[in-house]
Design a protein around this motif. Structure first.
Motif, PDB file in Angstrom:
ATOM      1  N   LEU A   3       0.631  -1.278  -0.056  1.00 23.59           N
ATOM      2  CA  LEU A   3      -0.024  -0.052  -0.059  1.00 23.59           C
ATOM      3  C   LEU A   3       0.874   1.416   0.089  1.00 23.59           C
ATOM      4  O   LEU A   3       0.286   2.316  -0.450  1.00 23.59           O
ATOM      5  N   LEU A   4       2.160   1.218   0.641  1.00 25.11           N
ATOM      6  CA  LEU A   4       3.002   2.159   0.406  1.00 25.11           C
ATOM      7  C   LEU A   4       3.836   2.581  -0.862  1.00 25.11           C
ATOM      8  O   LEU A   4       4.918   1.923  -0.867  1.00 25.11           O
ATOM      9  N   GLN A   5       2.746   3.078  -1.711  1.00 21.12           N
ATOM     10  CA  GLN A   5       3.560   3.050  -3.101  1.00 21.12           C
ATOM     11  C   GLN A   5       4.405   4.214  -3.565  1.00 21.12           C
ATOM     12  O   GLN A   5       4.305   5.351  -2.667  1.00 21.12           O
ATOM     13  N   VAL A   6       5.171   4.212  -4.419  1.00 19.85           N
ATOM     14  CA  VAL A   6       6.100   5.179  -4.684  1.00 19.85           C
ATOM     15  C   VAL A   6       5.044   6.208  -5.533  1.00 19.85           C
ATOM     16  O   VAL A   6       4.633   5.785  -6.501  1.00 19.85           O
ATOM     17  N   ARG A   7       5.117   7.632  -5.083  1.00 18.56           N
ATOM     18  CA  ARG A   7       4.299   8.534  -5.670  1.00 18.56           C
ATOM     19  C   ARG A   7       4.998   9.683  -6.059  1.00 18.56           C
ATOM     20  O   ARG A   7       5.274  10.690  -5.853  1.00 18.56           O
ATOM     21  N   ASP A   8       5.735   9.535  -7.527  1.00 22.53           N
ATOM     22  CA  ASP A   8       6.576  10.507  -8.085  1.00 22.53           C
ATOM     23  C   ASP A   8       5.791  11.182  -9.216  1.00 22.53           C
ATOM     24  O   ASP A   8       5.029  10.495 -10.134  1.00 22.53           O
ATOM     25  N   ALA A   9       5.772  12.528  -9.269  1.00 22.17           N
ATOM     26  CA  ALA A   9       5.136  13.072 -10.592  1.00 22.17           C
ATOM     27  C   ALA A   9       5.872  12.615 -11.725  1.00 22.17           C
ATOM     28  O   ALA A   9       7.178  12.533 -11.915  1.00 22.17           O
ATOM     29  N   VAL A  10       5.116  12.350 -13.054  1.00 27.41           N
ATOM     30  CA  VAL A  10       5.623  11.929 -14.336  1.00 27.41           C
ATOM     31  C   VAL A  10       4.943  12.972 -15.235  1.00 27.41           C
ATOM     32  O   VAL A  10       3.890  13.611 -15.153  1.00 27.41           O
ATOM     33  N   ALA A  11       5.612  12.968 -16.405  1.00 29.97           N
ATOM     34  CA  ALA A  11       5.087  13.869 -17.449  1.00 29.97           C
ATOM     35  C   ALA A  11       3.919  13.163 -17.883  1.00 29.97           C
ATOM     36  O   ALA A  11       3.751  11.988 -18.208  1.00 29.97           O
ATOM     37  N   PHE A  12       2.960  13.841 -18.554  1.00 30.85           N
ATOM     38  CA  PHE A  12       1.859  13.482 -19.425  1.00 30.85           C
ATOM     39  C   PHE A  12       2.245  12.791 -20.736  1.00 30.85           C
ATOM     40  O   PHE A  12       3.179  13.561 -21.298  1.00 30.85           O
ATOM     41  N   PRO A  13       1.922  11.648 -21.131  1.00 33.20           N
ATOM     42  CA  PRO A  13       2.336  11.101 -22.289  1.00 33.20           C
ATOM     43  C   PRO A  13       1.916  12.022 -23.370  1.00 33.20           C
ATOM     44  O   PRO A  13       0.904  12.717 -23.282  1.00 33.20           O
ATOM     45  N   GLY A  14       2.646  12.074 -24.486  1.00 33.59           N
ATOM     46  CA  GLY A  14       2.033  12.707 -25.832  1.00 33.59           C
ATOM     47  C   GLY A  14       0.868  12.229 -26.529  1.00 33.59           C
ATOM     48  O   GLY A  14       0.334  11.097 -26.176  1.00 33.59           O
ATOM     49  N   GLY A  15       0.180  12.971 -27.185  1.00 36.73           N
ATOM     50  CA  GLY A  15      -0.883  12.855 -27.832  1.00 36.73           C
ATOM     51  C   GLY A  15      -1.021  13.013 -29.246  1.00 36.73           C
ATOM     52  O   GLY A  15       0.188  13.232 -29.960  1.00 36.73           O
ATOM     53  N   SER A  16      -1.926  13.428 -29.889  1.00 38.28           N
ATOM     54  CA  SER A  16      -2.179  13.854 -31.403  1.00 38.28           C
ATOM     55  C   SER A  16      -1.418  15.309 -31.456  1.00 38.28           C
ATOM     56  O   SER A  16      -0.809  15.425 -32.778  1.00 38.28           O
ATOM     57  N   SER A  18      -0.025  18.965 -29.584  1.00 37.36           N
ATOM     58  CA  SER A  18       0.579  19.585 -28.217  1.00 37.36           C
ATOM     59  C   SER A  18      -0.392  19.685 -27.284  1.00 37.36           C
ATOM     60  O   SER A  18      -0.061  19.874 -25.819  1.00 37.36           O
ATOM     61  N   SER A  19      -1.642  19.819 -27.577  1.00 40.59           N
ATOM     62  CA  SER A  19      -2.839  20.085 -26.482  1.00 40.59           C
ATOM     63  C   SER A  19      -3.473  18.779 -26.159  1.00 40.59           C
ATOM     64  O   SER A  19      -4.739  18.847 -25.531  1.00 40.59           O
ATOM     65  N   ASP A  20      -2.895  17.655 -26.502  1.00 40.27           N
ATOM     66  CA  ASP A  20      -3.613  16.559 -25.983  1.00 40.27           C
ATOM     67  C   ASP A  20      -2.721  15.482 -25.525  1.00 40.27           C
ATOM     68  O   ASP A  20      -1.417  15.547 -25.925  1.00 40.27           O
ATOM     69  N   THR A  21      -3.238  14.554 -24.728  1.00 40.10           N
ATOM     70  CA  THR A  21      -2.508  13.668 -24.160  1.00 40.10           C
ATOM     71  C   THR A  21      -3.257  12.187 -24.017  1.00 40.10           C
ATOM     72  O   THR A  21      -4.568  12.185 -23.993  1.00 40.10           O
ATOM     73  N   VAL A  22      -2.819  11.153 -24.005  1.00 37.09           N
ATOM     74  CA  VAL A  22      -3.294   9.872 -24.243  1.00 37.09           C
ATOM     75  C   VAL A  22      -3.030   9.391 -22.807  1.00 37.09           C
ATOM     76  O   VAL A  22      -1.850   8.856 -22.564  1.00 37.09           O
ATOM     77  N   ILE A  23      -4.029   8.777 -21.996  1.00 35.92           N
ATOM     78  CA  ILE A  23      -3.820   7.848 -20.835  1.00 35.92           C
ATOM     79  C   ILE A  23      -4.548   6.630 -21.172  1.00 35.92           C
ATOM     80  O   ILE A  23      -5.751   6.711 -21.154  1.00 35.92           O
ATOM     81  N   ASP A  24      -4.022   5.504 -21.269  1.00 37.41           N
ATOM     82  CA  ASP A  24      -4.556   4.157 -21.475  1.00 37.41           C
ATOM     83  C   ASP A  24      -5.670   4.441 -22.491  1.00 37.41           C
ATOM     84  O   ASP A  24      -6.729   4.007 -22.513  1.00 37.41           O
ATOM     85  N   ASN A  25      -5.081   4.911 -23.704  1.00 42.73           N
ATOM     86  CA  ASN A  25      -5.704   5.001 -24.936  1.00 42.73           C
ATOM     87  C   ASN A  25      -6.969   5.828 -24.846  1.00 42.73           C
ATOM     88  O   ASN A  25      -7.784   5.699 -25.760  1.00 42.73           O
ATOM     89  N   VAL A  26      -6.849   6.717 -24.023  1.00 41.78           N
ATOM     90  CA  VAL A  26      -8.293   7.807 -23.871  1.00 41.78           C
ATOM     91  C   VAL A  26      -7.441   9.062 -24.025  1.00 41.78           C
ATOM     92  O   VAL A  26      -6.537   9.425 -23.253  1.00 41.78           O
ATOM     93  N   HIS A  27      -7.865   9.829 -24.943  1.00 41.30           N
ATOM     94  CA  HIS A  27      -7.494  11.286 -25.226  1.00 41.30           C
ATOM     95  C   HIS A  27      -8.138  12.205 -24.319  1.00 41.30           C
ATOM     96  O   HIS A  27      -9.248  12.275 -23.943  1.00 41.30           O
ATOM     97  N   PHE A  28      -7.089  13.216 -23.673  1.00 44.55           N
ATOM     98  CA  PHE A  28      -7.788  14.338 -22.847  1.00 44.55           C
ATOM     99  C   PHE A  28      -6.979  15.348 -23.179  1.00 44.55           C
ATOM    100  O   PHE A  28      -6.085  15.455 -23.795  1.00 44.55           O
ATOM    101  N   ASN A  29      -7.722  16.333 -23.013  1.00 43.26           N
ATOM    102  CA  ASN A  29      -7.109  17.793 -23.252  1.00 43.26           C
ATOM    103  C   ASN A  29      -6.167  18.301 -22.350  1.00 43.26           C
ATOM    104  O   ASN A  29      -6.520  18.726 -20.922  1.00 43.26           O
TER     105      ASN A  29
END
Length: 542
Positions: A3-16, A18-29
């Motif tokens: 339960l004590l998981q490492v919680r480090d900030a990571v960059a948003f993955p790239g998308g289509s 510059s204003s798009d990111t893909v998390i688990d095959n779902v596009h977010f603004n």
């Protein structure tokens, strides 16, 4: 996964773009995420400080609105994980505590019943407190153990770890109180047996009674101090165990602060008070021993087997509470605590105390019944010394001294009449010829009394009112008219001579009319009216 998981900030993955990111095959603004300060962490969570969402499948939200709201999102503090070892063991302990609760209720029902009038010196509530505290232990343990399930299932720890820890500390208080009330009531029960043959065997106001008065107040003072050291505090830092640094900075300092350590010391004082209460009861209500070794041997000899088991178990409670106040790795407050240390040290002593209490509660008799048995034994011993032999219980049944199930009240009255007369055949028909057994006593017709034997009648007969009216009349007449009073007295003596002799002796009913009684008429006892009136010569005559 811990339960004590490492919680480090990571960059948003790239998308289509510059204003798009893909998390688990779902596009977010990406612009909207940056505007609302959302940060993606390595443990698969997305948080902006106020909201925390899960982004790994199958909990990835399908849509993000422009106002920063996610559609069908899953909160980070949700039971999304499976049951781990801690939760599985907790379920087993909860089942056993449930059985102990049922046995405790049965024991309470057995020992709380009264078969003797309640005495002011020994209140009925005194024998019930040990079972009330046992119910408290089972109830708090069940809550603490059942919330352990969500401690394992929550993705990030929150309220369940607080509830588990809070009710575990309450269970510890109840476990010590169960042992105290068991020992205290045993001393009260010994005193009751000691004073039942002779209520004045023990003095009031002596050192013994004063110690027994102040000792419960001393115990509950430290027990409630333990309660106030633990309960009224800020419990929120205990749930801050979401990543290792947070545990070091917030959870450990709170779980091992000075208040938890002081609470363990106060609980140890309560245990020592319980041992002193047991020693006090043995000293005053059991045979005394002289010498240090003999006293130690007598203390062990007269200590009930139940206390030989639960007192060492109760000693584990403050010891383990002090241990976890210094060593967080073995504490129930730690979501990754060592299960091999938590359950044997945190829950097993309280569980065994309740089970031992329930076992002996089912084994031992009700105290009122035991006191009645002791009284019967003493009465039988006194009867043997005095040479009194009581009839056996079957004597009443074979001699008709029992009440039939279908016997009416009239039948009971008729049977009582027969028993008083002493002869069933004679009481079947009374001297007047009325058959008593033929019908209900209340409906038996009343016949007129038989005619009395003729006696000498008087012309003027007045009912006797308790004092002699004739005597008062003659006294007044004697004072007013001396001559008339002398004549009245002489006439009364003559009438006494005319009265009958004593009544004849009792004769059977058949010979009642064989002896004729004289029929003598007597004249009135008043003065004659044909004589001249008495002349009063002076007031001295009056």
């Amino acid at each position: 996964m811990s339960l004590l998981q490492v919680r480090d900030a990571v960059a948003f993955p790239g998308g289509s773009n510059s204003s798009d990111t893909v998390i688990d095959n779902v596009h977010f603004n990406l612009t909207t995420l940056n505007f609302w300060n959302y940060t993606l962490y390595s443990n698969g969570t997305l948080s902006n400080g106020s909201w925390c969402l899960l982004t790994f499948p199958p909990y990835t939200p399908p849509l993000l609105l422009e106002n920063g709201t996610f559609i069908n999102a899953t909160w980070c503090y949700s039971p999304v994980k499976g049951i781990q070892h801690r939760a599985a063991i907790a379920i087993g302990y909860a089942v056993v505590f449930g059985i102990a609760l049922v046995l405790t209720l049965v024991s309470l029902n057995k020992h709380a019943r009264l078969y003797l009038p309640a005495e002011k010196r020994f209140y009925p509530i005194g024998r019930r407190w040990q079972w009330y505290w046992a119910i408290w232990v089972c109830a708090t343990a069940l809550i603490s153990l059942l919330t352990c399930i969500d401690v394992d299932r929550y993705f990030l720890p929150e309220l369940p770890i607080i509830l588990t820890s809070f009710f575990w500390y309450l269970m510890q208080i109840g476990a010590i109180a169960v042992v105290w009330e068991a020992v205290r009531h045993w001393g009260s029960w010994m005193e009751r047996q000691f004073t039942d043959p002779d209520p004045f065997a023990l003095r009031d106001g002596d050192r013994r009674s004063k110690v027994e008065f102040w000792l419960p107040l001393w115990f509950y003072l430290f027990l409630w101090l333990n309660f106030f050291m633990i309960v009224p505090r800020n419990w929120e830092p205990i749930q801050h165990q979401r990543y290792p640094q947070q545990v070091v900075d917030e959870a450990i300092p709170t779980a091992t602060d000075a208040r938890f350590k002081t609470a363990a010391f106060l609980l140890a004082v309560c245990w020592l008070t319980t041992v002193f209460s047991l020693r006090h009861s043995i000293e005053h209500y059991c045979p005394r021993n002289r010498g240090i070794l003999n006293r130690i041997s007598g203390f062990l000899r007269y200590t009930p087997a139940r206390f030989m088991i639960i007192l060492p178990l109760a000693a584990v409670v403050p010891v383990y509470q002090a241990l976890v106040a210094w060593h967080f790795a073995w504490s129930p407050l730690n979501i990754d605590g060592l299960d091999a240390a938590i359950y044997p040290g945190a829950y097993t002593p309280a569980l065994l105390i309740v089970l031992v209490q329930a076992y002996f509660g089912l084994l031992l008799p009700n105290e009122d019944k035991e006191l009645l048995r002791q009284r019967r034994v003493r009465d039988q011993a006194l009867d043997r010394e005095m040479g009194i032999v009581h009839k056996p219980s079957w004597w009443r049944r074979i001699n008709g001294e029992h009440i039939a199930a279908n016997e009416s009240m009239s039948d009971r009255l008729a049977r009582n009449v027969r028993e008083v007369q002493g002869n069933r055949q004679a009481t079947t028909r009374n001297p007047d010829g009325i058959d008593i057994a033929s019908g209900p006593v209340e409906m038996t017709p009343v016949s007129p009394p038989p005619p009395a034997s003729p006696r000498i009648s008087r012309t003027e007969v007045e009912r006797y009112s308790g004092k002699s009216d004739r005597g008062r009349t003659e006294l007044a007449a004697g004072l007013m008219f001396p001559q008339a009073g002398e004549r009245a007295a002489a006439q009364r003596h003559e009438e006494i001579g005319l009265d009958d002799a004593a009544p004849p002796p009792y004769q059977p009913e058949g010979d009642a009319g064989t002896r004729p009684a004289p029929n003598v008429e007597r004249s009135a006892t008043s003065n004659s009216t044909d004589r001249p009136p008495q002349q009063i010569r002076s007031m001295l005559d009056v």
